[in-house]
Design a protein around this motif. Sequence first.
Motif, PDB file in Angstrom:
ATOM      1  N   THR A 246      10.517  12.492 -15.588  1.00 62.89           N
ATOM      2  CA  THR A 246       9.619  12.136 -14.729  1.00 62.89           C
ATOM      3  C   THR A 246      10.266  12.057 -13.281  1.00 62.89           C
ATOM      4  O   THR A 246      11.540  12.243 -13.346  1.00 62.89           O
ATOM      5  CB  THR A 246       9.336  10.714 -15.010  1.00 62.89           C
ATOM      6  OG1 THR A 246      10.350   9.765 -14.964  1.00 62.89           O
ATOM      7  CG2 THR A 246       8.517  10.435 -16.248  1.00 62.89           C
ATOM      8  N   ARG A 247       9.467  11.793 -12.097  1.00 58.85           N
ATOM      9  CA  ARG A 247      10.112  11.643 -10.975  1.00 58.85           C
ATOM     10  C   ARG A 247       9.980  10.334 -10.544  1.00 58.85           C
ATOM     11  O   ARG A 247       8.973   9.625  -9.851  1.00 58.85           O
ATOM     12  CB  ARG A 247       9.302  12.601 -10.021  1.00 58.85           C
ATOM     13  CG  ARG A 247       9.422  14.030 -10.182  1.00 58.85           C
ATOM     14  CD  ARG A 247       8.235  14.778  -9.546  1.00 58.85           C
ATOM     15  NE  ARG A 247       8.103  16.353 -10.087  1.00 58.85           N
ATOM     16  CZ  ARG A 247       7.698  16.629 -11.231  1.00 58.85           C
ATOM     17  NH1 ARG A 247       6.998  15.746 -12.205  1.00 58.85           N
ATOM     18  NH2 ARG A 247       7.755  17.798 -11.700  1.00 58.85           N
ATOM     19  N   PRO A 248      10.929   9.393 -10.297  1.00 56.09           N
ATOM     20  CA  PRO A 248      11.052   7.873 -10.206  1.00 56.09           C
ATOM     21  C   PRO A 248      10.748   7.942  -8.652  1.00 56.09           C
ATOM     22  O   PRO A 248      11.239   8.703  -7.990  1.00 56.09           O
ATOM     23  CB  PRO A 248      12.363   7.482 -10.441  1.00 56.09           C
ATOM     24  CG  PRO A 248      13.298   8.624 -10.643  1.00 56.09           C
ATOM     25  CD  PRO A 248      12.308   9.700 -10.879  1.00 56.09           C
ATOM     26  N   VAL A 249       9.847   6.922  -8.199  1.00 49.72           N
ATOM     27  CA  VAL A 249       9.631   6.630  -6.884  1.00 49.72           C
ATOM     28  C   VAL A 249      10.249   5.185  -6.715  1.00 49.72           C
ATOM     29  O   VAL A 249      10.295   4.235  -7.535  1.00 49.72           O
ATOM     30  CB  VAL A 249       7.984   6.459  -6.649  1.00 49.72           C
ATOM     31  CG1 VAL A 249       7.404   7.880  -6.737  1.00 49.72           C
ATOM     32  CG2 VAL A 249       7.358   5.510  -7.485  1.00 49.72           C
ATOM     33  N   PRO A 250      10.606   4.755  -5.567  1.00 48.19           N
ATOM     34  CA  PRO A 250      11.118   3.703  -5.227  1.00 48.19           C
ATOM     35  C   PRO A 250      10.120   2.414  -5.191  1.00 48.19           C
ATOM     36  O   PRO A 250       9.088   2.716  -4.813  1.00 48.19           O
ATOM     37  CB  PRO A 250      11.691   3.680  -3.583  1.00 48.19           C
ATOM     38  CG  PRO A 250      10.765   4.966  -3.121  1.00 48.19           C
ATOM     39  CD  PRO A 250      10.552   5.969  -4.303  1.00 48.19           C
ATOM     40  N   CYS A 251      10.718   1.239  -5.546  1.00 48.64           N
ATOM     41  CA  CYS A 251       9.645   0.292  -5.821  1.00 48.64           C
ATOM     42  C   CYS A 251       9.592  -0.343  -4.396  1.00 48.64           C
ATOM     43  O   CYS A 251      10.100  -0.222  -3.515  1.00 48.64           O
ATOM     44  CB  CYS A 251      10.339  -0.681  -6.866  1.00 48.64           C
ATOM     45  SG  CYS A 251      11.670  -1.667  -6.119  1.00 48.64           S
ATOM     46  N   GLU A 252       8.374  -1.316  -4.356  1.00 51.13           N
ATOM     47  CA  GLU A 252       8.058  -2.047  -2.916  1.00 51.13           C
ATOM     48  C   GLU A 252       9.375  -2.535  -2.359  1.00 51.13           C
ATOM     49  O   GLU A 252       9.599  -2.332  -1.201  1.00 51.13           O
ATOM     50  CB  GLU A 252       6.928  -2.894  -3.389  1.00 51.13           C
ATOM     51  CG  GLU A 252       6.447  -3.567  -2.200  1.00 51.13           C
ATOM     52  CD  GLU A 252       5.647  -4.577  -2.195  1.00 51.13           C
ATOM     53  OE1 GLU A 252       5.303  -5.357  -1.223  1.00 51.13           O
ATOM     54  OE2 GLU A 252       5.117  -4.685  -2.937  1.00 51.13           O
TER      55      GLU A 252
ATOM     56  N   ALA B  16       0.764  -1.203   0.014  1.00 51.76           N
ATOM     57  CA  ALA B  16       0.143   0.087  -0.073  1.00 51.76           C
ATOM     58  C   ALA B  16       0.964   1.311   0.056  1.00 51.76           C
ATOM     59  O   ALA B  16       0.400   2.419  -0.742  1.00 51.76           O
ATOM     60  CB  ALA B  16      -0.908  -0.126   1.339  1.00 51.76           C
ATOM     61  N   ILE B  17       1.928   1.399   0.600  1.00 52.56           N
ATOM     62  CA  ILE B  17       2.870   2.371   0.743  1.00 52.56           C
ATOM     63  C   ILE B  17       3.423   2.568  -0.583  1.00 52.56           C
ATOM     64  O   ILE B  17       3.511   3.731  -1.271  1.00 52.56           O
ATOM     65  CB  ILE B  17       4.081   2.081   1.523  1.00 52.56           C
ATOM     66  CG1 ILE B  17       3.595   2.372   3.166  1.00 52.56           C
ATOM     67  CG2 ILE B  17       5.068   3.233   1.517  1.00 52.56           C
ATOM     68  CD1 ILE B  17       4.510   1.779   4.286  1.00 52.56           C
ATOM     69  N   SER B  18       3.881   1.455  -1.449  1.00 54.03           N
ATOM     70  CA  SER B  18       4.232   1.741  -2.772  1.00 54.03           C
ATOM     71  C   SER B  18       3.193   2.086  -3.690  1.00 54.03           C
ATOM     72  O   SER B  18       3.810   2.979  -4.434  1.00 54.03           O
ATOM     73  CB  SER B  18       4.934   0.147  -3.222  1.00 54.03           C
ATOM     74  OG  SER B  18       5.345   0.155  -4.467  1.00 54.03           O
ATOM     75  N   GLU B  19       2.329   1.685  -3.530  1.00 56.17           N
ATOM     76  CA  GLU B  19       1.004   2.316  -4.395  1.00 56.17           C
ATOM     77  C   GLU B  19       0.841   3.536  -4.074  1.00 56.17           C
ATOM     78  O   GLU B  19       0.667   4.436  -5.234  1.00 56.17           O
ATOM     79  CB  GLU B  19      -0.223   1.597  -4.363  1.00 56.17           C
ATOM     80  CG  GLU B  19      -0.172   0.008  -4.718  1.00 56.17           C
ATOM     81  CD  GLU B  19      -1.299  -0.901  -4.294  1.00 56.17           C
ATOM     82  OE1 GLU B  19      -2.546  -0.358  -3.853  1.00 56.17           O
ATOM     83  OE2 GLU B  19      -1.329  -1.924  -4.222  1.00 56.17           O
ATOM     84  N   TRP B  20       0.657   3.922  -2.950  1.00 57.43           N
ATOM     85  CA  TRP B  20       0.581   5.555  -2.632  1.00 57.43           C
ATOM     86  C   TRP B  20       1.650   6.396  -3.290  1.00 57.43           C
ATOM     87  O   TRP B  20       1.429   7.243  -3.993  1.00 57.43           O
ATOM     88  CB  TRP B  20       0.580   5.839  -1.050  1.00 57.43           C
ATOM     89  CG  TRP B  20       0.293   7.232  -0.855  1.00 57.43           C
ATOM     90  CD1 TRP B  20      -0.900   7.473  -0.524  1.00 57.43           C
ATOM     91  CD2 TRP B  20       1.314   8.241  -0.702  1.00 57.43           C
ATOM     92  NE1 TRP B  20      -1.025   9.133  -0.379  1.00 57.43           N
ATOM     93  CE2 TRP B  20       0.451   9.252  -0.395  1.00 57.43           C
ATOM     94  CE3 TRP B  20       2.680   8.237  -0.796  1.00 57.43           C
ATOM     95  CZ2 TRP B  20       1.035  10.613  -0.140  1.00 57.43           C
ATOM     96  CZ3 TRP B  20       3.041   9.630  -0.495  1.00 57.43           C
ATOM     97  CH2 TRP B  20       2.373  10.610  -0.485  1.00 57.43           C
ATOM     98  N   ALA B  21       2.878   5.912  -3.166  1.00 60.58           N
ATOM     99  CA  ALA B  21       3.997   6.672  -3.684  1.00 60.58           C
ATOM    100  C   ALA B  21       3.966   6.571  -5.300  1.00 60.58           C
ATOM    101  O   ALA B  21       4.157   7.569  -5.807  1.00 60.58           O
ATOM    102  CB  ALA B  21       5.445   6.091  -3.151  1.00 60.58           C
TER     103      ALA B  21
ATOM    104  N   PRO C 245       0.908  12.811  -6.545  1.00 62.83           N
ATOM    105  CA  PRO C 245       1.041  13.713  -7.534  1.00 62.83           C
ATOM    106  C   PRO C 245       2.509  14.383  -7.717  1.00 62.83           C
ATOM    107  O   PRO C 245       3.404  14.443  -6.693  1.00 62.83           O
ATOM    108  CB  PRO C 245       0.092  14.966  -7.045  1.00 62.83           C
ATOM    109  CG  PRO C 245      -0.887  14.226  -6.082  1.00 62.83           C
ATOM    110  CD  PRO C 245      -0.064  12.987  -5.506  1.00 62.83           C
ATOM    111  N   PRO C 246       3.102  14.883  -8.673  1.00 63.01           N
ATOM    112  CA  PRO C 246       4.223  15.174  -8.790  1.00 63.01           C
ATOM    113  C   PRO C 246       4.507  16.360  -7.956  1.00 63.01           C
ATOM    114  O   PRO C 246       5.741  16.395  -7.544  1.00 63.01           O
ATOM    115  CB  PRO C 246       4.209  15.769 -10.492  1.00 63.01           C
ATOM    116  CG  PRO C 246       3.415  15.012 -10.968  1.00 63.01           C
ATOM    117  CD  PRO C 246       2.134  14.917 -10.213  1.00 63.01           C
ATOM    118  N   ALA C 247       3.708  17.228  -7.574  1.00 66.81           N
ATOM    119  CA  ALA C 247       4.057  18.340  -6.803  1.00 66.81           C
ATOM    120  C   ALA C 247       4.212  18.050  -5.110  1.00 66.81           C
ATOM    121  O   ALA C 247       5.262  18.264  -4.746  1.00 66.81           O
ATOM    122  CB  ALA C 247       2.677  19.282  -6.447  1.00 66.81           C
ATOM    123  N   VAL C 248       3.684  16.731  -4.783  1.00 67.70           N
ATOM    124  CA  VAL C 248       3.824  16.097  -3.577  1.00 67.70           C
ATOM    125  C   VAL C 248       5.370  15.412  -3.604  1.00 67.70           C
ATOM    126  O   VAL C 248       6.078  15.584  -2.689  1.00 67.70           O
ATOM    127  CB  VAL C 248       2.938  14.967  -3.089  1.00 67.70           C
ATOM    128  CG1 VAL C 248       3.184  14.364  -2.246  1.00 67.70           C
ATOM    129  CG2 VAL C 248       1.838  15.651  -3.013  1.00 67.70           C
TER     130      VAL C 248
END
Length: 143
Positions: free
Chosen positions: A96-102, A70-75, A79-82
């Motif tokens: 793009t702004r990469p997010v860490p994977c689960e 769920a943390i990974s899905e939220w990330a 939104p890009p601003a967050v």
Amino acid sequence: MPAVVSSPIPPVRDQLCGQPGAAEDELPGLLARLAEVPDPRKPRGRRHSLVYVLALAACAVLTGATSLPAISEWATDAPPAVLDRLGARRCPLSGTRPVPCETTIRRTLARLDADALDRAVVAWLAERRLQPAPKGRRGRRRR
């Protein structure tokens, strides 16, 4: 007999329920406190700062995430601003702004010094209690 819940996320979220909501101007203070937590990862291969991973996890939990997926899905859905406010780096090629994977979130949190994280969060909460409430905001406790 119900199974014992092994995730520490719900008890932590329950402890924070009594806290007043954080204002946008308090985010830099939280990020500064999270920067005090030592990074257990080796420098080679790091794509995301520890502060960014911790900030994403904290925001996800505070919005109701109760598991690592769920943390990974939220990330991923943030939104890009967050992501910018939490310290995301922008990929120079794609923008793009990469997010860490689960897996990255899971491994990072598993290797983290929990006492150092606890000290950082408690220090931030203590600072919030000492600051006067901004005008127009209710519910902030002062001591």
